[in-house]
Motif scaffolding. Sequence first.
Motif, PDB file in Angstrom:
ATOM      1  N   PHE A   1       0.901  -1.215   0.088  1.00 35.17           N
ATOM      2  CA  PHE A   1      -0.030   0.184   0.033  1.00 35.17           C
ATOM      3  C   PHE A   1       0.823   1.256   0.022  1.00 35.17           C
ATOM      4  O   PHE A   1       1.876   1.478   0.855  1.00 35.17           O
ATOM      5  N   PHE A   2       0.266   2.244  -0.842  1.00 31.41           N
ATOM      6  CA  PHE A   2       0.966   3.505  -0.603  1.00 31.41           C
ATOM      7  C   PHE A   2      -0.010   4.668  -0.604  1.00 31.41           C
ATOM      8  O   PHE A   2      -0.816   5.041  -1.586  1.00 31.41           O
ATOM      9  N   ASP A   3      -0.088   5.201   0.603  1.00 29.66           N
ATOM     10  CA  ASP A   3      -1.206   6.143   0.946  1.00 29.66           C
ATOM     11  C   ASP A   3      -2.711   5.794   0.480  1.00 29.66           C
ATOM     12  O   ASP A   3      -3.218   6.408  -0.266  1.00 29.66           O
ATOM     13  N   LEU A   4      -3.060   4.726   1.192  1.00 30.33           N
ATOM     14  CA  LEU A   4      -4.325   4.240   0.746  1.00 30.33           C
ATOM     15  C   LEU A   4      -5.135   4.169   2.206  1.00 30.33           C
ATOM     16  O   LEU A   4      -4.667   3.336   3.085  1.00 30.33           O
ATOM     17  N   PRO A   5      -6.270   4.531   2.290  1.00 33.09           N
ATOM     18  CA  PRO A   5      -7.218   4.477   3.789  1.00 33.09           C
ATOM     19  C   PRO A   5      -7.373   2.807   3.679  1.00 33.09           C
ATOM     20  O   PRO A   5      -7.563   2.261   2.744  1.00 33.09           O
ATOM     21  N   GLU A   6      -7.701   2.614   5.029  1.00 34.91           N
ATOM     22  CA  GLU A   6      -8.234   1.099   5.276  1.00 34.91           C
ATOM     23  C   GLU A   6      -9.615   0.921   4.666  1.00 34.91           C
ATOM     24  O   GLU A   6      -9.848  -0.361   4.179  1.00 34.91           O
ATOM     25  N   GLN A   7     -10.288   1.799   4.698  1.00 31.41           N
ATOM     26  CA  GLN A   7     -11.581   1.540   3.803  1.00 31.41           C
ATOM     27  C   GLN A   7     -12.033   3.047   3.203  1.00 31.41           C
ATOM     28  O   GLN A   7     -11.940   3.921   3.848  1.00 31.41           O
ATOM     29  N   TRP A   8     -12.735   2.852   2.251  1.00 28.50           N
ATOM     30  CA  TRP A   8     -13.217   3.841   1.456  1.00 28.50           C
ATOM     31  C   TRP A   8     -14.610   3.643   0.718  1.00 28.50           C
ATOM     32  O   TRP A   8     -14.941   2.478   0.530  1.00 28.50           O
ATOM     33  N   GLN A   9     -15.330   4.743   0.051  1.00 27.55           N
ATOM     34  CA  GLN A   9     -16.519   4.260  -0.414  1.00 27.55           C
ATOM     35  C   GLN A   9     -16.436   4.695  -1.977  1.00 27.55           C
ATOM     36  O   GLN A   9     -15.688   5.678  -2.498  1.00 27.55           O
ATOM     37  N   ILE A  10     -17.345   3.926  -2.907  1.00 28.21           N
ATOM     38  CA  ILE A  10     -17.553   4.491  -4.105  1.00 28.21           C
ATOM     39  C   ILE A  10     -19.112   4.209  -4.489  1.00 28.21           C
ATOM     40  O   ILE A  10     -19.801   3.475  -3.604  1.00 28.21           O
ATOM     41  N   HIS A  11     -19.411   4.925  -5.623  1.00 22.45           N
ATOM     42  CA  HIS A  11     -21.132   4.839  -5.610  1.00 22.45           C
ATOM     43  C   HIS A  11     -21.382   4.436  -7.224  1.00 22.45           C
ATOM     44  O   HIS A  11     -20.787   4.604  -7.826  1.00 22.45           O
ATOM     45  N   TYR A  12     -22.391   3.569  -7.090  1.00 23.22           N
ATOM     46  CA  TYR A  12     -23.036   3.401  -8.366  1.00 23.22           C
ATOM     47  C   TYR A  12     -24.551   3.526  -8.273  1.00 23.22           C
ATOM     48  O   TYR A  12     -25.228   2.890  -7.629  1.00 23.22           O
TER      49      TYR A  12
ATOM     50  N   PRO B   1      -9.342  -3.276   0.686  1.00 22.15           N
ATOM     51  CA  PRO B   1      -8.538  -4.540   0.118  1.00 22.15           C
ATOM     52  C   PRO B   1      -8.388  -5.532   1.225  1.00 22.15           C
ATOM     53  O   PRO B   1      -7.899  -5.284   2.210  1.00 22.15           O
ATOM     54  N   PHE B   2      -8.563  -6.818   0.436  1.00 20.20           N
ATOM     55  CA  PHE B   2      -8.365  -7.807   1.541  1.00 20.20           C
ATOM     56  C   PHE B   2      -7.749  -9.023   0.779  1.00 20.20           C
ATOM     57  O   PHE B   2      -7.241  -8.959  -0.202  1.00 20.20           O
ATOM     58  N   SER B   3      -7.739 -10.283   1.285  1.00 19.97           N
ATOM     59  CA  SER B   3      -7.086 -11.311   0.945  1.00 19.97           C
ATOM     60  C   SER B   3      -7.508 -11.711  -0.519  1.00 19.97           C
ATOM     61  O   SER B   3      -8.404 -11.422  -1.059  1.00 19.97           O
ATOM     62  N   PHE B   4      -6.352 -12.175  -1.156  1.00 23.57           N
ATOM     63  CA  PHE B   4      -6.399 -12.770  -2.353  1.00 23.57           C
ATOM     64  C   PHE B   4      -6.827 -11.692  -3.355  1.00 23.57           C
ATOM     65  O   PHE B   4      -7.971 -11.664  -4.012  1.00 23.57           O
ATOM     66  N   LYS B   5      -6.295 -10.473  -3.311  1.00 19.28           N
ATOM     67  CA  LYS B   5      -6.629  -9.250  -4.378  1.00 19.28           C
ATOM     68  C   LYS B   5      -7.653  -8.555  -4.508  1.00 19.28           C
ATOM     69  O   LYS B   5      -8.009  -7.562  -5.053  1.00 19.28           O
TER      70      LYS B   5
ATOM     71  N   THR C   1     -11.335  -6.345  -3.511  1.00 17.80           N
ATOM     72  CA  THR C   1     -11.606  -4.937  -2.835  1.00 17.80           C
ATOM     73  C   THR C   1     -13.060  -5.265  -2.272  1.00 17.80           C
ATOM     74  O   THR C   1     -13.598  -4.250  -1.501  1.00 17.80           O
ATOM     75  N   GLY C   2     -13.902  -6.196  -2.471  1.00 17.31           N
ATOM     76  CA  GLY C   2     -15.308  -6.368  -1.860  1.00 17.31           C
ATOM     77  C   GLY C   2     -16.250  -5.901  -2.895  1.00 17.31           C
ATOM     78  O   GLY C   2     -17.440  -6.102  -2.409  1.00 17.31           O
ATOM     79  N   LEU C   3     -15.840  -5.909  -4.271  1.00 15.75           N
ATOM     80  CA  LEU C   3     -16.669  -5.408  -5.276  1.00 15.75           C
ATOM     81  C   LEU C   3     -16.253  -6.089  -6.531  1.00 15.75           C
ATOM     82  O   LEU C   3     -14.949  -5.978  -6.742  1.00 15.75           O
ATOM     83  N   PHE C   4     -17.316  -6.536  -7.142  1.00 10.93           N
ATOM     84  CA  PHE C   4     -17.153  -6.798  -8.634  1.00 10.93           C
ATOM     85  C   PHE C   4     -17.788  -5.810  -9.741  1.00 10.93           C
ATOM     86  O   PHE C   4     -18.805  -6.134  -9.942  1.00 10.93           O
TER      87      PHE C   4
ATOM     88  N   VAL D   1     -36.861 -12.082  -4.127  1.00  7.63           N
ATOM     89  CA  VAL D   1     -35.693 -12.747  -4.792  1.00  7.63           C
ATOM     90  C   VAL D   1     -34.694 -13.521  -3.882  1.00  7.63           C
ATOM     91  O   VAL D   1     -34.538 -12.821  -2.664  1.00  7.63           O
ATOM     92  N   LEU D   2     -34.060 -14.438  -4.155  1.00  7.71           N
ATOM     93  CA  LEU D   2     -33.057 -15.208  -3.399  1.00  7.71           C
ATOM     94  C   LEU D   2     -31.587 -14.856  -4.163  1.00  7.71           C
ATOM     95  O   LEU D   2     -31.491 -15.356  -5.476  1.00  7.71           O
ATOM     96  N   ASN D   3     -30.704 -14.549  -3.326  1.00  7.72           N
ATOM     97  CA  ASN D   3     -29.312 -14.354  -3.798  1.00  7.72           C
ATOM     98  C   ASN D   3     -28.473 -15.235  -3.025  1.00  7.72           C
ATOM     99  O   ASN D   3     -28.387 -15.174  -1.895  1.00  7.72           O
ATOM    100  N   LEU D   4     -28.029 -16.169  -3.771  1.00 12.01           N
ATOM    101  CA  LEU D   4     -27.143 -17.230  -3.155  1.00 12.01           C
ATOM    102  C   LEU D   4     -25.446 -17.022  -3.508  1.00 12.01           C
ATOM    103  O   LEU D   4     -25.295 -16.219  -4.680  1.00 12.01           O
ATOM    104  N   PHE D   5     -24.655 -17.138  -2.530  1.00 13.01           N
ATOM    105  CA  PHE D   5     -23.353 -16.716  -2.528  1.00 13.01           C
ATOM    106  C   PHE D   5     -23.179 -15.391  -2.831  1.00 13.01           C
ATOM    107  O   PHE D   5     -22.555 -14.873  -3.584  1.00 13.01           O
ATOM    108  N   ALA D   6     -23.935 -14.757  -1.969  1.00  5.44           N
ATOM    109  CA  ALA D   6     -24.200 -13.286  -2.103  1.00  5.44           C
ATOM    110  C   ALA D   6     -23.291 -12.299  -1.757  1.00  5.44           C
ATOM    111  O   ALA D   6     -23.433 -11.159  -1.899  1.00  5.44           O
ATOM    112  N   TYR D   7     -22.105 -12.686  -1.111  1.00  7.89           N
ATOM    113  CA  TYR D   7     -20.787 -12.028  -0.997  1.00  7.89           C
ATOM    114  C   TYR D   7     -21.341 -10.503  -0.449  1.00  7.89           C
ATOM    115  O   TYR D   7     -21.978 -10.540   0.638  1.00  7.89           O
ATOM    116  N   THR D   8     -20.752  -9.458  -0.836  1.00 11.96           N
ATOM    117  CA  THR D   8     -20.869  -8.190   0.033  1.00 11.96           C
ATOM    118  C   THR D   8     -22.261  -7.585  -0.643  1.00 11.96           C
ATOM    119  O   THR D   8     -22.387  -6.234  -0.230  1.00 11.96           O
TER     120      THR D   8
END
Length: 290
Positions: A66-77, A86-90, A92-95, A118-125
Amino acid sequence: MWIADKWKDYEVIDCSGGEKLERWGDYTLVRPDPQVIWDTPKKEKGWKHMNGHYHRSKKGGGEWEFFDLPEQWQIHYGELTFNLKPFSFKHTGLFPEQATNWDWFGDKIRNAGRPVKVLNLFAYTGGATLAAAAAGAHVTHVDASKGMVAWAKENAASSGLSDKPIRWLVDDCVKFVEREIRRGNHYDAIIMDPPSYGRGPKGEIWKIEDAIHPLIKLCTQILSEDPLFFLINSYTTGLAPAVLTYMLGTELKSFHGHVDSQEIGLPVTSSGLILPCGASGRWEADHSLS
């Protein structure tokens, strides 16, 4: 190919030499990507001035620098807000490529003219959960990881969706569906984003090639009499779009609808190319009651 090209807070700036240079809000990350087998000159300045770089290890796995990156931040869609870290194996918590599916089923839910479960399976974040809830659906969110379900709830709160009808469940997806069959519960739409390989809460092994078709079969037993859609995402290179089409078309043929499966992708700003990011199979009703 279905392309997620409506992002304002995310972009693939460039990709070369097995890596992609991405902008996530105010920060740039370099992450490995197995599809990037070309080696074009890295002229974009972000390659030299990144906030985070995931280095693959030759032994498998890897680690973040890491170079000057916060532990957590937000983006919008649109109206949705996602907390990134950013966490294990590359990851970020979003595809971000999944936004093309969020737009597709969001329209279907909004235009259904009826309540949609709606049923969301393997629903991740929770990207798909939030998109469905924002469109007006009742959502059941199932993931085997307690941490991922907690993260999805954070995203719902950040998106102003905490009061929406979402059930949050930490459970093995296959066992949950089997129990729903016994309980006689039904859903108007199913979304699944199964991993290529994974373990359930009690160490159950999941291999997508062995498990995906039996799970689709099980899921047809919990579809309502007039289902709206069925979406499968695959990041497994061996599962071509035609395979998704065949499985969905075969198992849902008693419901009146049609299947289309495509690769999904993200536009690359520097080259104008589209970076492929897996595949999606979409079954949709021919006679939705809208």
